[in-house]
Write an enzyme that holds these catalytic residues in place. Sequence first.
Site, PDB file in Angstrom:
ATOM      1  NE  ARG A  11      -4.295  -1.516   0.246  1.00 21.87           N
ATOM      2  CZ  ARG A  11      -5.426  -1.507   0.972  1.00 21.87           C
ATOM      3  NH1 ARG A  11      -5.658  -0.560   1.831  1.00 21.87           N
ATOM      4  NH2 ARG A  11      -6.312  -2.453   0.788  1.00 21.87           N
TER       5      ARG A  11
ATOM      6  NE  ARG B 286      -7.155   5.437   2.657  1.00 24.25           N
ATOM      7  CZ  ARG B 286      -8.015   4.562   3.157  1.00 24.25           C
ATOM      8  NH1 ARG B 286      -9.247   4.927   3.408  1.00 24.25           N
ATOM      9  NH2 ARG B 286      -7.642   3.317   3.417  1.00 24.25           N
TER      10      ARG B 286
ATOM     11  NE  ARG C 160     -10.397   7.848  -3.431  1.00 25.60           N
ATOM     12  CZ  ARG C 160     -11.602   8.267  -3.828  1.00 25.60           C
ATOM     13  NH1 ARG C 160     -11.704   9.211  -4.755  1.00 25.60           N
ATOM     14  NH2 ARG C 160     -12.686   7.750  -3.314  1.00 25.60           N
TER      15      ARG C 160
ATOM     16  CG  ASP D 259      -8.989  -2.963  -4.367  1.00 28.58           C
ATOM     17  OD1 ASP D 259      -8.419  -2.351  -3.447  1.00 28.58           O
ATOM     18  OD2 ASP D 259      -9.770  -3.915  -4.174  1.00 28.58           O
TER      19      ASP D 259
ATOM     20  CE1 TYR E 190     -13.175  -7.566   1.356  1.00 24.99           C
ATOM     21  CE2 TYR E 190     -11.539  -9.170   0.631  1.00 24.99           C
ATOM     22  CZ  TYR E 190     -11.907  -8.107   1.439  1.00 24.99           C
ATOM     23  OH  TYR E 190     -11.013  -7.605   2.352  1.00 24.99           O
TER      24      TYR E 190
HETATM   25  O1  CP3 Z   1      -0.063  -1.647  -2.543  1.00 22.04           O
HETATM   26  C1  CP3 Z   1      -0.343  -0.707  -3.317  1.00 22.04           C
HETATM   27  O2  CP3 Z   1       0.045   0.458  -3.126  1.00 22.04           O
HETATM   28  C2  CP3 Z   1      -1.135  -1.027  -4.569  1.00 22.04           C
HETATM   29  C3  CP3 Z   1      -2.555  -0.827  -4.520  1.00 22.04           C
HETATM   30  C4  CP3 Z   1      -3.457  -1.740  -3.736  1.00 22.04           C
HETATM   31  C5  CP3 Z   1      -4.693  -1.280  -3.220  1.00 22.04           C
HETATM   32  N1  CP3 Z   1      -5.357  -2.357  -2.704  1.00 22.04           N
HETATM   33  C6  CP3 Z   1      -5.206   0.111  -3.275  1.00 22.04           C
HETATM   34  C7  CP3 Z   1      -6.274   0.530  -2.360  1.00 22.04           C
HETATM   35  C8  CP3 Z   1      -3.358  -3.106  -3.451  1.00 22.04           C
HETATM   36  C9  CP3 Z   1      -2.215  -4.076  -3.705  1.00 22.04           C
HETATM   37  C10 CP3 Z   1      -4.581  -3.482  -2.808  1.00 22.04           C
HETATM   38  C11 CP3 Z   1      -4.891  -4.874  -2.403  1.00 22.04           C
HETATM   39  C12 CP3 Z   1      -6.111  -5.145  -1.629  1.00 22.04           C
HETATM   40  N2  CP3 Z   1      -7.333  -4.563  -1.742  1.00 22.04           N
HETATM   41  C13 CP3 Z   1      -6.208  -6.170  -0.671  1.00 22.04           C
HETATM   42  C14 CP3 Z   1      -5.103  -7.160  -0.309  1.00 22.04           C
HETATM   43  C15 CP3 Z   1      -4.060  -6.568   0.541  1.00 22.04           C
HETATM   44  C16 CP3 Z   1      -4.466  -6.333   1.966  1.00 22.04           C
HETATM   45  O3  CP3 Z   1      -4.511  -5.150   2.356  1.00 22.04           O
HETATM   46  O4  CP3 Z   1      -4.709  -7.330   2.678  1.00 22.04           O
HETATM   47  C17 CP3 Z   1      -7.532  -6.162  -0.177  1.00 22.04           C
HETATM   48  C18 CP3 Z   1      -8.087  -7.073   0.894  1.00 22.04           C
HETATM   49  C19 CP3 Z   1      -8.236  -5.140  -0.872  1.00 22.04           C
HETATM   50  C20 CP3 Z   1      -9.680  -4.793  -0.742  1.00 22.04           C
HETATM   51  C21 CP3 Z   1      -9.896  -3.401  -0.318  1.00 22.04           C
HETATM   52  N3  CP3 Z   1      -9.535  -2.286  -1.034  1.00 22.04           N
HETATM   53  C22 CP3 Z   1     -10.535  -2.956   0.856  1.00 22.04           C
HETATM   54  C23 CP3 Z   1     -11.068  -3.858   1.949  1.00 22.04           C
HETATM   55  C24 CP3 Z   1     -10.527  -1.547   0.832  1.00 22.04           C
HETATM   56  C25 CP3 Z   1     -11.188  -0.631   1.822  1.00 22.04           C
HETATM   57  C26 CP3 Z   1     -10.403  -0.465   3.076  1.00 22.04           C
HETATM   58  C27 CP3 Z   1      -9.457   0.700   2.980  1.00 22.04           C
HETATM   59  O5  CP3 Z   1      -8.262   0.526   3.245  1.00 22.04           O
HETATM   60  O6  CP3 Z   1      -9.972   1.793   2.685  1.00 22.04           O
HETATM   61  C28 CP3 Z   1      -9.852  -1.139  -0.355  1.00 22.04           C
HETATM   62  C29 CP3 Z   1      -9.617   0.236  -0.796  1.00 22.04           C
HETATM   63  C30 CP3 Z   1      -8.230   0.606  -1.263  1.00 22.04           C
HETATM   64  N4  CP3 Z   1      -7.449  -0.135  -2.115  1.00 22.04           N
HETATM   65  C31 CP3 Z   1      -7.542   1.813  -0.946  1.00 22.04           C
HETATM   66  C32 CP3 Z   1      -6.303   1.772  -1.625  1.00 22.04           C
HETATM   67  C33 CP3 Z   1      -5.247   2.832  -1.663  1.00 22.04           C
HETATM   68  C34 CP3 Z   1      -8.092   2.942  -0.068  1.00 22.04           C
HETATM   69  C35 CP3 Z   1      -9.245   3.669  -0.754  1.00 22.04           C
HETATM   70  C36 CP3 Z   1      -9.004   5.148  -1.055  1.00 22.04           C
HETATM   71  O7  CP3 Z   1      -7.858   5.600  -1.195  1.00 22.04           O
HETATM   72  O8  CP3 Z   1     -10.008   5.857  -1.214  1.00 22.04           O
END
Ligand code: CP3
Length: 345
Positions: free
Chosen positions: A24, A28, A37, A74, A151
């Site tokens: 990640r 944010r 964003r 994602d 999911y």
């Molecule tokens: O790592 C990176 O920088 C690459 C981008 C990336 C994102 N999600 C961007 C994201 C990667 C590799 C993921 C993987 C992901 N997404 C996983 C597996 C890794 C882990 O964390 O266990 C999972 C379970 C998801 C599903 C997901 N995406 C959820 C549950 C959420 C909401 C929770 C949250 O953190 O807000 C997301 C949203 C998400 N994916 C964000 C980002 C940067 C945040 C949303 C935003 O910026 O508005």
Amino acid sequence: MDDRPMMRALRGETLPVPPVWMMRQAGRYLPEYRAVRARARTFLDLCYTPELAAEVTLQPIRRFGFDAAILFADILLVPHALGANLVFVEGEGPRLSTVTTPDDLARLAPADAVHATLAPVYETVRQVRAALPAEVPLIGFAGAPWTVATYMIAGRGTPDQAPARLLAYRDPETFDALIERIIAATTGYLLAQVAAGAEIVKLFDSWAGALPGPLFHRYAVEPARRIAQAVRAAYPEVPVIGFPRGAGAGYASFAAAAGVQALALDTSVDAAWAAHELQPRLCVQGNLDPLLLVAGGPALDRATRATVAAFAGGPHVFNLGHGITPEADPANVERMLRAIRGAQG
Ligand code: CP3
């Protein structure tokens, strides 16, 4: 031979200073991410707009000089491309239409139809690869089938993945057919990312720890093995990183049977155990507690140096044990990098 540090470590070389990137790393906690964003209407728009997704992929590379970039996308784009309705609700997380019956399954798109929806992601990969410094490899990724299925079945994130486990017990035929569909779609998705310029792939099995022992092999190890094998058959030089988060002792059987080149260790994995049990077999990645990037200070320095030292005897990619949190201070990331890169001269 590709002599970039990340590629050398993933091939099994022990390096004096480990290459480093962060799960990640685009997110944010970075003001420049929040600015981009804000230009996208929704999080999905950000994922599907190549110019914006490429920009946020590159931001942490510019700011910190990490040894690898990871595609901004994602894991839930695959269900979306299979036909699930998907929205990310601000402050709550993802909401999807559910798949729990044979009828729901029949309404999903065939695996090879996902590319129409996912084409913008491949364009992001091309743009990132063209803009990245040559010395920085690009990681493509997907969710592992079990985690993606949790999911799709629950329609949202769940604390214990109970809906998916229940479906696996009550209707194994539907559950297995869903897993098969996700395996096929994910394989095609990762091959297309590599064709577009990804040089490493990572499979995120964030909920592997919720699988009971007898199901771990079937739904975590086997799908990863089949996907890794398909990627390596087409692209023998592309390393595959597995991340069976929360697997505990299951990390050892995953290392032995999944056919991956590296294992990402979650925060709970004991480093001495992993150095002894896993590192002789493959490269390990991890596993600093992401909260140390919120806490900072001497605790961060000590833990960073301890992680580097624990894995110094074998192939290691420095990383966090899970994603960096929005509350992390970017100055602490700089501090972590100084502790890693200054740790051994
Ligand atoms: O790592 C990176 O920088 C690459 C981008 C990336 C994102 N999600 C961007 C994201 C990667 C590799 C993921 C993987 C992901 N997404 C996983 C597996 C890794 C882990 O964390 O266990 C999972 C379970 C998801 C599903 C997901 N995406 C959820 C549950 C959420 C909401 C929770 C949250 O953190 O807000 C997301 C949203 C998400 N994916 C964000 C980002 C940067 C945040 C949303 C935003 O910026 O508005």
